[in-house]
Design a protein around this motif. Structure first.
Motif, PDB file in Angstrom:
ATOM      1  N   LEU A   1       0.828  -1.200   0.000  1.00 11.81           N
ATOM      2  CA  LEU A   1       0.000   0.000   0.000  1.00 11.81           C
ATOM      3  C   LEU A   1       0.868   1.258   0.000  1.00 11.81           C
ATOM      4  CD1 LEU A   1      -2.710   1.491   0.267  1.00 11.81           C
ATOM      5  CD2 LEU A   1      -2.552   1.135   2.752  1.00 11.81           C
ATOM      6  N   THR A   2       1.882   1.275   0.832  1.00 14.31           N
ATOM      7  CA  THR A   2       2.776   2.437   0.898  1.00 14.31           C
ATOM      8  C   THR A   2       3.469   2.664  -0.435  1.00 14.31           C
ATOM      9  OG1 THR A   2       3.143   2.087   3.267  1.00 14.31           O
ATOM     10  CG2 THR A   2       4.766   3.415   2.086  1.00 14.31           C
ATOM     11  N   ALA A   3       3.884   1.582  -1.083  1.00 12.62           N
ATOM     12  CA  ALA A   3       4.566   1.700  -2.380  1.00 12.62           C
ATOM     13  C   ALA A   3       3.630   2.264  -3.444  1.00 12.62           C
ATOM     14  CB  ALA A   3       5.110   0.337  -2.805  1.00 12.62           C
ATOM     15  N   VAL A   4       2.395   1.816  -3.453  1.00 12.54           N
ATOM     16  CA  VAL A   4       1.422   2.305  -4.433  1.00 12.54           C
ATOM     17  C   VAL A   4       1.123   3.784  -4.198  1.00 12.54           C
ATOM     18  CG1 VAL A   4      -1.010   2.181  -5.109  1.00 12.54           C
ATOM     19  CG2 VAL A   4       0.358   0.085  -4.962  1.00 12.54           C
ATOM     20  N   GLU A   5       0.927   4.165  -2.944  1.00 12.13           N
ATOM     21  CA  GLU A   5       0.660   5.572  -2.641  1.00 12.13           C
ATOM     22  C   GLU A   5       1.823   6.459  -3.083  1.00 12.13           C
ATOM     23  OE1 GLU A   5      -2.020   6.048   1.181  1.00 12.13           O
ATOM     24  OE2 GLU A   5      -0.427   4.607   1.568  1.00 12.13           O
ATOM     25  N   ALA A   6       3.041   5.992  -2.869  1.00  9.02           N
ATOM     26  CA  ALA A   6       4.212   6.760  -3.281  1.00  9.02           C
ATOM     27  C   ALA A   6       4.281   6.888  -4.798  1.00  9.02           C
ATOM     28  CB  ALA A   6       5.483   6.101  -2.742  1.00  9.02           C
ATOM     29  N   GLN A   7       3.924   5.816  -5.493  1.00  7.79           N
ATOM     30  CA  GLN A   7       3.928   5.850  -6.960  1.00  7.79           C
ATOM     31  C   GLN A   7       2.877   6.826  -7.478  1.00  7.79           C
ATOM     32  OE1 GLN A   7       6.082   3.756  -8.816  1.00  7.79           O
ATOM     33  NE2 GLN A   7       5.477   4.966 -10.599  1.00  7.79           N
ATOM     34  N   LEU A   8       1.662   6.744  -6.939  1.00  5.51           N
ATOM     35  CA  LEU A   8       0.591   7.648  -7.371  1.00  5.51           C
ATOM     36  C   LEU A   8       0.946   9.111  -7.096  1.00  5.51           C
ATOM     37  CD1 LEU A   8      -2.671   5.814  -6.234  1.00  5.51           C
ATOM     38  CD2 LEU A   8      -2.038   6.385  -8.584  1.00  5.51           C
ATOM     39  N   ALA A   9       1.637   9.348  -5.998  1.00  4.16           N
ATOM     40  CA  ALA A   9       1.995  10.713  -5.635  1.00  4.16           C
ATOM     41  C   ALA A   9       2.938  11.346  -6.654  1.00  4.16           C
ATOM     42  CB  ALA A   9       2.622  10.738  -4.246  1.00  4.16           C
ATOM     43  N   LYS A  10       3.625  10.526  -7.446  1.00  2.00           N
ATOM     44  CA  LYS A  10       4.532  11.035  -8.480  1.00  2.00           C
ATOM     45  C   LYS A  10       3.813  11.287  -9.807  1.00  2.00           C
ATOM     46  CE  LYS A  10       8.452   8.365  -6.647  1.00  2.00           C
ATOM     47  NZ  LYS A  10       9.411   7.258  -6.971  1.00  2.00           N
ATOM     48  N   TYR A  11       2.631  10.710  -9.965  1.00  2.04           N
ATOM     49  CA  TYR A  11       1.916  10.830 -11.235  1.00  2.04           C
ATOM     50  C   TYR A  11       1.300  12.229 -11.369  1.00  2.04           C
ATOM     51  CZ  TYR A  11       2.072   5.724 -11.933  1.00  2.04           C
ATOM     52  OH  TYR A  11       2.460   4.419 -12.135  1.00  2.04           O
ATOM     53  N   PRO A  12       1.085  12.676 -12.608  1.00  4.14           N
ATOM     54  CA  PRO A  12       0.403  13.963 -12.793  1.00  4.14           C
ATOM     55  C   PRO A  12      -1.043  13.877 -12.314  1.00  4.14           C
ATOM     56  CG  PRO A  12       1.478  13.226 -14.821  1.00  4.14           C
ATOM     57  CD  PRO A  12       1.488  12.067 -13.876  1.00  4.14           C
ATOM     58  N   PRO A  13      -1.612  14.996 -11.860  1.00  9.64           N
ATOM     59  CA  PRO A  13      -3.045  14.976 -11.530  1.00  9.64           C
ATOM     60  C   PRO A  13      -3.854  14.731 -12.796  1.00  9.64           C
ATOM     61  CG  PRO A  13      -2.228  17.223 -11.600  1.00  9.64           C
ATOM     62  CD  PRO A  13      -1.025  16.328 -11.728  1.00  9.64           C
ATOM     63  N   LEU A  14      -5.030  14.178 -12.628  1.00  4.23           N
ATOM     64  CA  LEU A  14      -5.885  13.885 -13.774  1.00  4.23           C
ATOM     65  C   LEU A  14      -6.637  15.122 -14.252  1.00  4.23           C
ATOM     66  CD1 LEU A  14      -7.235  10.478 -12.465  1.00  4.23           C
ATOM     67  CD2 LEU A  14      -5.732  10.791 -14.439  1.00  4.23           C
TER      68      LEU A  14
END
Length: 456
Positions: free
Chosen positions: A26-39
């Motif tokens: 879960l922590t890894a996924v949240e960190a990955q999403l935090a790097k993505y551009p906003p939609l």
């Protein structure tokens, strides 16, 4: 009230959210999403808020519609196109009836998570966690499929990004040309069963012919070929929402980057709960579902919490009581709004209070009950002297058989033919467009009645 931070919700009571067993994943996924551009972007959310403010004043009308829950295995360009197409047709008919701009907001590009009435379900003696949407777990009734998997958030983001990309292309690339949209609608009225709507369709055609004869060109012609289309979803999975929350560089405020508009469901609107805490801090317009158990006292607290500056367009109250139950509940909530002097946009969701189990075992929603709740909504606002600002439907552009009734007369025996929803039944393309015609008739009658009263 304490200064808002996007993670503050974690200290609040949470409901309708999964308990992830793999904290590291879960922590890894949240960190990955935090790097993505906003939609989505802050300017878009502010523009939608302005449009919703106009709807609250009766100067626009909201059409909000789309899937009960977006599914990974049903994702396709054709499905997105078909739902977008029907919403354009509905919007054109409603524009004619309301004589004001129609704000188009899809339940799309983010409507992946669903609240459930029970945390578990039982089949053949086996009890498993409930299916909560493809962003959380899987529909298959196996122990493995029902384990919440945080990696599904990454797939949801990818699907949402692709959906938004296609919607933006459709909105500006000529597909939304008003003349093309109306030709589709005329096709619907050619059948004998839909012939009763042909007169209104012909009047719309007369208006378009006048526009053509007047020689509309340049920027005015461009306006007839493009639309503004926004996205919305229930902000249920707060780990996903927090990871996509960004600070707007121009205002310093926080944007829920997962969609233009987010809403709080009837099961997650606890004033001291995690979902309200998250929604109170973002600049996006926020919807609040109001069901039979919504008390006037809670509503007053929620309005102050979610819209402390009393901005127009910031808060949309989405009424969902069930056919014949609006009179018992809506007037008391309208009174609570008036007592607070609150700026809100009132919208009718006639779907969620009208779900029944058919004799054939399928969940369904009778078309007549959906229409009755819409009519009740308009009638109550007329009696109270307040403004009905829009409608909110679960619908699809696909030819499904999930709701009974309509001009094509879907029966309970027909439900098994094309019942594809993973959660709640949706109006199909024909039922959606028919409902738009019937709502337009209500709007026309309401406007004529107001004009007669003004001239008396």
């Amino acid at each position: 009230m304490t200064e808002w931070q996007k993670s503050n919700w974690r200290a609040k009571p949470r409901v309708q959210m999964p308990e992830y067993t793999d904290a590291e994943a879960l922590t890894a996924v949240e960190a990955q999403l935090a790097k993505y551009p906003p939609l989505v972007f802050a300017g878009e959310a502010r523009r939608l808020k302005s449009h919703l403010g106009a709807a609250g004043r009766g100067e626009a009308f909201l059409l909000q519609g789309g899937d009960c829950a977006e599914a990974f295995d049903q994702f396709s360009a054709d499905a997105i196109r078909d739902t977008f197409k029907v919403m354009l047709q509905m919007a054109m008919v409603l524009t004619y009836g309301a004589k004001v701009p129609v704000v188009k907001v899809g339940r799309m590009a983010g409507q992946f998570a669903k609240p459930r009435s029970a945390p578990t379900e039982v089949k053949d003696g086996l009890e498993l966690p409930s299916y909560r949407g493809d962003i959380i777990n899987e529909l298959a009734f196996t122990p493995e499929a029902r384990i919440p998997d945080p990696r599904k958030m990454l797939q949801a983001y990818t699907q949402a990004a692709a959906t938004l990309n296609l919607l933006r292309a459709f909105s500006t690339g000529g597909y939304a040309d008003v003349h093309k949209v109306h030709q589709w609608t005329l096709g619907f009225t050619q059948g004998d069963e839909a012939g009763k709507y042909r007169e209104m369709a012909n009047r719309i055609q007369d208006a378009l012919d006048f526009i053509n004869a007047a020689g509309v060109t340049g920027d005015q012609a461009h306006t007839l070929q493009t639309v503004e289309f926004y996205t919305s979803h229930e902000s249920l999975l707060l780990e996903y929402e927090e990871a996509l929350t960004r600070q707007d560089s121009t205002s310093g405020k926080w944007l829920a980057g997962s969609g233009h508009m987010i809403w709080i469901g009837d099961r997650t609107r606890q004033p001291d709960g995690a979902h309200v805490e998250f929604a109170r801090g973002v600049l996006n317009p926020v919807g609040l579902k109001c069901g039979p158990t919504t008390s006037a006292e809670d509503l007053k607290v929620l309005m102050q919490t979610l819209n402390p500056n009393n901005e127009e367009g910031k808060l949309t109250l989405i009424a969902r009581f069930g056919a014949g139950k609006g009179q018992e509940h809506l007037p008391r909530l309208i009174k609570a709004v008036q007592e607070e002097g609150a700026n809100v946009t009132w919208v009718c969701d006639p779907m969620h209070g009208n779900t029944i189990k058919s004799a054939t075992g399928y969940k369904t929603r009778p078309f007549d009950n959906v229409l009755r709740e819409v009519r009740d909504f308009f009638g109550i606002h007329d009696a109270e002297g307040t403004i009905p600002g829009g409608v909110h439907f679960e619908m699809t552009g696909l030819d499904v058989t999930e709701c009974t009734g309509g001009v094509r007369e879907v029966t309970e025996e027909d439900l098994s033919d094309r019942y594809h929803t993973a959660c709640d039944p949706r109006l199909n393309a024909s039922q959606s467009l028919e409902l738009a015609f019937l709502v337009a008739e209500e709007l026309v009658a309401r406007r004529e009645k107001a004009m007669e009263a003004a001239s008396a």
